[in-house]
Design a protein around this motif. Structure first.
Motif, PDB file in Angstrom:
ATOM      1  N   THR A 215      10.920   1.767  -0.775  1.00 17.78           N
ATOM      2  CA  THR A 215      11.557   2.473   0.333  1.00 17.78           C
ATOM      3  C   THR A 215      10.559   3.375   1.050  1.00 17.78           C
ATOM      4  N   ARG A 216       9.793   4.162   0.276  1.00 18.77           N
ATOM      5  CA  ARG A 216       8.821   5.078   0.876  1.00 18.77           C
ATOM      6  C   ARG A 216       7.658   4.333   1.511  1.00 18.77           C
ATOM      7  N   TYR A 218       7.775   1.466   3.106  1.00 21.76           N
ATOM      8  CA  TYR A 218       8.169   1.002   4.444  1.00 21.76           C
ATOM      9  C   TYR A 218       8.371   2.171   5.403  1.00 21.76           C
ATOM     10  N   GLU A 219       8.808   3.315   4.877  1.00 21.65           N
ATOM     11  CA  GLU A 219       8.885   4.506   5.726  1.00 21.65           C
ATOM     12  C   GLU A 219       7.493   4.934   6.157  1.00 21.65           C
ATOM     13  N   TRP A 220       6.535   4.870   5.245  1.00 24.34           N
ATOM     14  CA  TRP A 220       5.146   5.223   5.555  1.00 24.34           C
ATOM     15  C   TRP A 220       4.570   4.261   6.591  1.00 24.34           C
ATOM     16  N   LYS A 221       4.850   2.978   6.443  1.00 21.27           N
ATOM     17  CA  LYS A 221       4.361   1.997   7.410  1.00 21.27           C
ATOM     18  C   LYS A 221       4.915   2.285   8.800  1.00 21.27           C
ATOM     19  N   ALA A 222       6.180   2.735   8.841  1.00 25.44           N
ATOM     20  CA  ALA A 222       6.794   3.044  10.133  1.00 25.44           C
ATOM     21  C   ALA A 222       6.086   4.206  10.818  1.00 25.44           C
ATOM     22  N   THR A 223       5.585   5.182  10.022  1.00 25.33           N
ATOM     23  CA  THR A 223       4.897   6.332  10.618  1.00 25.33           C
ATOM     24  C   THR A 223       3.562   5.933  11.239  1.00 25.33           C
ATOM     25  N   GLU A 246      -1.730   3.516  -2.985  1.00 28.61           N
ATOM     26  CA  GLU A 246      -0.715   2.563  -3.454  1.00 28.61           C
ATOM     27  C   GLU A 246       0.001   1.907  -2.284  1.00 28.61           C
ATOM     28  N   PHE A 247       0.365   2.710  -1.278  1.00 27.25           N
ATOM     29  CA  PHE A 247       1.028   2.161  -0.102  1.00 27.25           C
ATOM     30  C   PHE A 247       0.128   1.144   0.594  1.00 27.25           C
ATOM     31  N   THR A 248      -1.157   1.470   0.688  1.00 30.22           N
ATOM     32  CA  THR A 248      -2.112   0.566   1.325  1.00 30.22           C
ATOM     33  C   THR A 248      -2.265  -0.724   0.523  1.00 30.22           C
ATOM     34  N   ASP A 249      -2.350  -0.573  -0.810  1.00 22.95           N
ATOM     35  CA  ASP A 249      -2.448  -1.762  -1.670  1.00 22.95           C
ATOM     36  C   ASP A 249      -1.198  -2.617  -1.560  1.00 22.95           C
ATOM     37  N   GLY A 250      -0.027  -1.943  -1.453  1.00 17.23           N
ATOM     38  CA  GLY A 250       1.224  -2.664  -1.240  1.00 17.23           C
ATOM     39  C   GLY A 250       2.121  -2.786  -2.445  1.00 17.23           C
ATOM     40  N   PHE A 251       1.655  -2.392  -3.638  1.00 15.17           N
ATOM     41  CA  PHE A 251       2.473  -2.543  -4.844  1.00 15.17           C
ATOM     42  C   PHE A 251       2.362  -1.297  -5.713  1.00 15.17           C
ATOM     43  N   CYS A 252       3.417  -1.044  -6.473  1.00 15.53           N
ATOM     44  CA  CYS A 252       3.496   0.162  -7.300  1.00 15.53           C
ATOM     45  C   CYS A 252       2.567   0.060  -8.510  1.00 15.53           C
ATOM     46  N   SER A 346      -1.699   7.076 -13.518  1.00 11.07           N
ATOM     47  CA  SER A 346      -0.610   7.086 -14.496  1.00 11.07           C
ATOM     48  C   SER A 346       0.186   8.357 -14.522  1.00 11.07           C
ATOM     49  N   ASP A 347      -0.374   9.449 -14.053  1.00 11.32           N
ATOM     50  CA  ASP A 347       0.372  10.691 -14.096  1.00 11.32           C
ATOM     51  C   ASP A 347       1.187  10.923 -12.828  1.00 11.32           C
ATOM     52  N   LYS A 348       1.150   9.962 -11.925  1.00 14.20           N
ATOM     53  CA  LYS A 348       1.927  10.093 -10.694  1.00 14.20           C
ATOM     54  C   LYS A 348       3.229   9.345 -10.848  1.00 14.20           C
ATOM     55  N   THR A 349       4.127   9.518  -9.911  1.00 16.36           N
ATOM     56  CA  THR A 349       5.362   8.736  -9.892  1.00 16.36           C
ATOM     57  C   THR A 349       5.428   7.934  -8.626  1.00 16.36           C
ATOM     58  N   CYS A 350       6.141   6.801  -8.696  1.00 13.42           N
ATOM     59  CA  CYS A 350       6.233   5.916  -7.545  1.00 13.42           C
ATOM     60  C   CYS A 350       7.047   6.552  -6.443  1.00 13.42           C
TER      61      CYS A 350
END
Length: 350
Positions: A215-216, A218-223, A246-252, A346-350
């Motif tokens: 969800t985030r 695609y929201e980021w891509k929209a920005t 991660e958004f740039t790579d495309g997968f969590c 690993s210490d981040k969340t999706c």
């Protein structure tokens, strides 16, 4: 029920159901859960085949995947253990059904909705090799009938079949003169319950992390389409570098996805391995037997996930290329790596 005493007190299994001359699949007056689940399974399989053939949407079994095991479990309720098993499967069912719903799996009319993207990739021959034979219309019809519709429905019945074993043990204690009473709830039931609930929690967290990430993303891509100096730019500025990567790579690749690449698939396998333990607990008297025929259910499910996981991985490589291959080198597929390199996010969340 008296007509079924020889079946209940004998070698109660799906095989004996078909070979025992004292009972009939079509006589509802002598029906047992073996009969009702068997007939329901094949009626649903035929329905899925017809609907998927007419609509061209091969995800009809997917829409029922989270529902049928709970239905089969409730058909087997006869004592405390089978009731507990049915309640646990219902909990699993509600969670998975909701997750499928929020992803667009259910619409009106119900035979439409989301189709698993892998079927479309298979139809178009994107995997190459022998998979291209499925681009043939008639081969795909046979594949739809035997694997998608029939085999997957058999599998759903088989993973729920520990409830049949527990039902058999309870009814055997009631009707058969073997000098052995019903096995009460015991420590093995407790272990099974703990593992089952733990797996549901892991699966829920993984699905939620994936849903939030997508969800985030695609929201980021929209920005990115917004002009400089806009509010969207302010939003982008507060996104961390690791999240933006991660958004740039495309997968969590964070949260549970930093531990294994398919945490929801891994948890789903654990769900049904732990559910099998209830059948072991049910047959623990007078001596413990670690294996019974219902265990083939979770074995076949794990085998299916090996193939399904491989297929998903191949499609991910095609889509994300070297970025996903590098992710594969860092993070195992299903089983966490106790020692070795850990994902930097690993210490981040999706």
């Amino acid at each position: 029920m008296a007509d079924n005493t020889s079946f209940i007190c004998g070698d109660h299994s799906l095989i004996s159901l078909l070979t025992d001359g004292t009972v009939s699949l079509w006589n509802l007056s002598t029906a047992t859960p073996y009969h009702t689940t068997f007939l329901t399974c094949h009626a649903v399989a035929l329905f899925c085949f017809v609907v998927s053939s007419v609509t061209g949407n091969y995800s009809q079994v997917d829409k029922l995947w989270s529902i049928l095991p709970a239905l089969y479990a409730w058909m087997c309720v006869v004592d405390d253990r089978t009731t507990l098993m049915a309640c646990f499967v219902t909990l699993w069912s509600c969670r998975l059904t909701y997750n499928f719903y929020r992803r667009g799996g259910y619409t009106f009319p119900p035979w439409r909705g989301e189709e698993d993207y892998r079927w479309e990739c298979i139809r178009r021959g994107k995997l190459g090799g022998w998979w291209t034979i499925l681009t043939n219309k008639w081969i795909m019809i046979l594949f739809n009938f035997f694997f998608i519709s029939l085999y997957q429905n058999w599998l759903l019945l088989w993973i729920a079949s520990p409830s049949l074993v527990a039902w058999s043990m309870a009814m055997e204690a009631r009707l058969c003169d073997k000098g052995v009473g019903a096995t009460p709830l015991n420590i093995l039931d407790g272990i099974a319950a703990f593992l089952f609930l733990s797996a549901i929690v892991i699966e829920a967290v993984a699905d939620n992390q994936q849903y939030i990430f997508q969800t985030r993303k695609y929201e980021w891509k929209a920005t990115l389409q917004q002009p400089e100096g806009s509010f969207a730019n302010a939003v982008r500025s507060i996104i961390s570098k690791s999240t933006e990567k991660e958004f740039t790579d495309g997968f969590c690749q964070s949260g549970l996805f930093a531990i294994v690449r398919k945490p929801n698939y891994a948890a789903e396998q654990l769900v049904w391995i732990s559910f099998y333990l209830f059948s072991v607990a049910a047959s623990a008297s007078p001596s413990l037997h670690l294996w019974n025929w219902s265990g083939c259910g979770f074995v076949l499910l794990c085998m299916l996930f090996q193939g399904s996981g491989w297929l998903t991985e191949q499609l991910s490589i095609q889509k994300y290329g070297s970025k996903y291959r590098e992710y594969q080198t860092r993070v195992p597929l299903y089983v966490p790596r106790i020692f070795g390199r850990r994902n930097e996010t690993s210490d981040k969340t999706c």
